[in-house]
Motif scaffolding. Structure first.
Motif: not given
Length: 359
Positions: A132-161
């Motif tokens: 239902a959602g994604v927690l991201v921890m220093n996974a070297n992911l492109d922020f545009d990919d994460l924003r696209l994931t949000e637009l698809r309906g799966a919220p994203v939270v960066l951990c330990m920023w």
């Protein structure tokens, strides 16, 4: 004559009890059973007890994929990490799992090995379907990919920023790692160390940059020139710390302390020091950051700056739940400013790997 043994016929598969059967057994409607399972709606205590007894008697277990289809949400949360081999990530994952249990959700761990293509594949295959959602921890992911994931309906939270004062434009849980670096360096300076080497477990502008900024700030506050401190950017592993420390101590045998931006390189640095004949902490002090379990188990035990791992995990889960709940509402999170939650400040944990500089 050799004969082929005759196998017994397979046992007939017993059908699992259904929610409707539980309802008939308890003398209630399926909707009432559903409300009891989800702790929703107004159900009298006597009715609730009758439903629970029926569930126990029949051995009913909810079918998670069916529930996800009916409710329009997946029963799991995904946690994406750069390397499950790094002990910090399993410790964080355990804290996330503990935080999820109260909601009846499950955790999927996605190991990207620091590869953005692997991370993108995980996002495309899991986010919004299995999770239902994604927690991201220093996974070297492109922020545009994460924003696209949000637009698809799966919220994203960066951990330990690592930079609370520089939000990433995505929902995140931030920890002041600049302060962590400052505390580690200040500890060495207060012990009288002036010839300090630095091992940074990322590239110059990588994820550990804020920690090194804290080191520089502490040096400057003490009237020391950070440019005089030998610096190596290393791989964030025990082996990386070992190689970096060996190079530093070979080139600069007069160093009395090593500042490292993570515990694994610090542990590797202590191994290198021992191999080169430096006694820790009598001849060389070593300090790390994060306070993984291995830090207290090493010999000598590692002085480090502890970060609020459990609290950050709990904040990340709470924020993700909030975003998941809001995603189904009209407009979702579109147009809203990305929320930043700041965890408690890091703190110094003094152990046996640091000591006053020898005169």
């Amino acid at each position: 004559m050799r004969t082929t043994p005759t196998l017994p016929p397979p046992l007939a598969a017993s059908s699992a009890p259904t929610l409707a059967e539980v309802a008939r057994h308890a003398g209630v409607t399926p909707a009432t059973v559903s409300n009891v399972l989800r702790n929703r709606g107004r159900v009298g205590e006597a009715t609730r007890q009758r439903v629970l007894e029926a569930i126990d008697a029949l051995g009913y277990r909810p079918h998670l994929p069916a529930r996800a289809l009916a409710e329009g949400r997946a029963p799991t949360i995904a946690l994406m990490v750069a390397s499950i081999a790094n002990p910090f990530y399993p410790e964080f994952a355990l804290a996330v799992e503990n935080a999820l249990r109260s909601s009846g959700q499950f955790l999927i761990i996605c190991n990207t090995d620091g590869d953005p293509h692997t991370g993108r594949a995980y996002l495309e295959q899991i986010a919004g379907t299995l999770s239902a959602g994604v927690l991201v921890m220093n996974a070297n992911l492109d922020f545009d990919d994460l924003r696209l994931t949000e637009l698809r309906g799966a919220p994203v939270v960066l951990c330990m920023w690592e930079k609370p004062l520089e939000p990433p434009g995505l929902p995140c849980v931030a920890v002041d790692f600049r302060l962590a670096g400052e505390l580690a360096a200040r500890h060495l300076i207060e012990l009288g160390h002036r010839r300090i080497g630095a091992i940074v477990g990322s590239k110059a502008h990588g994820i550990h940059a804020a920690r090194y900024d804290g080191f520089v700030a502490a040096m400057e506050a003490a009237g020391l020139d950070a440019k005089d401190a030998p610096l190596i950017h290393a791989i964030d592993t025990t082996q990386g710390g070992y190689a970096a420390a060996r190079e530093l101590l070979t080139r600069h045998p007069d160093l009395t302390a090593l500042f490292t931006t993570n515990d694994l390189p610090a542990l590797g640095a202590m191994q290198a020091a021992a191999d080169l004949g430096f006694e820790v902490p009598r001849q060389l002090s070593v300090v790390g950051i994060t306070d993984i379990q291995l830090a207290s188990e090493s010999r000598p035990a590692l002085t480090t700056v502890a970060v609020p791992t459990v609290e950050a995990a709990e904040l990340g889960v709470a924020l993700l739940r909030e975003l998941i709940a809001g995603a189904g509402k009209r407009g979702g999170q579109a147009g809203r400013e990305a929320k930043v939650c700041v965890a408690s400040a890091p703190h110094l944990v003094v152990r046996a790997s640091t000591a006053p500089v020898s005169s």
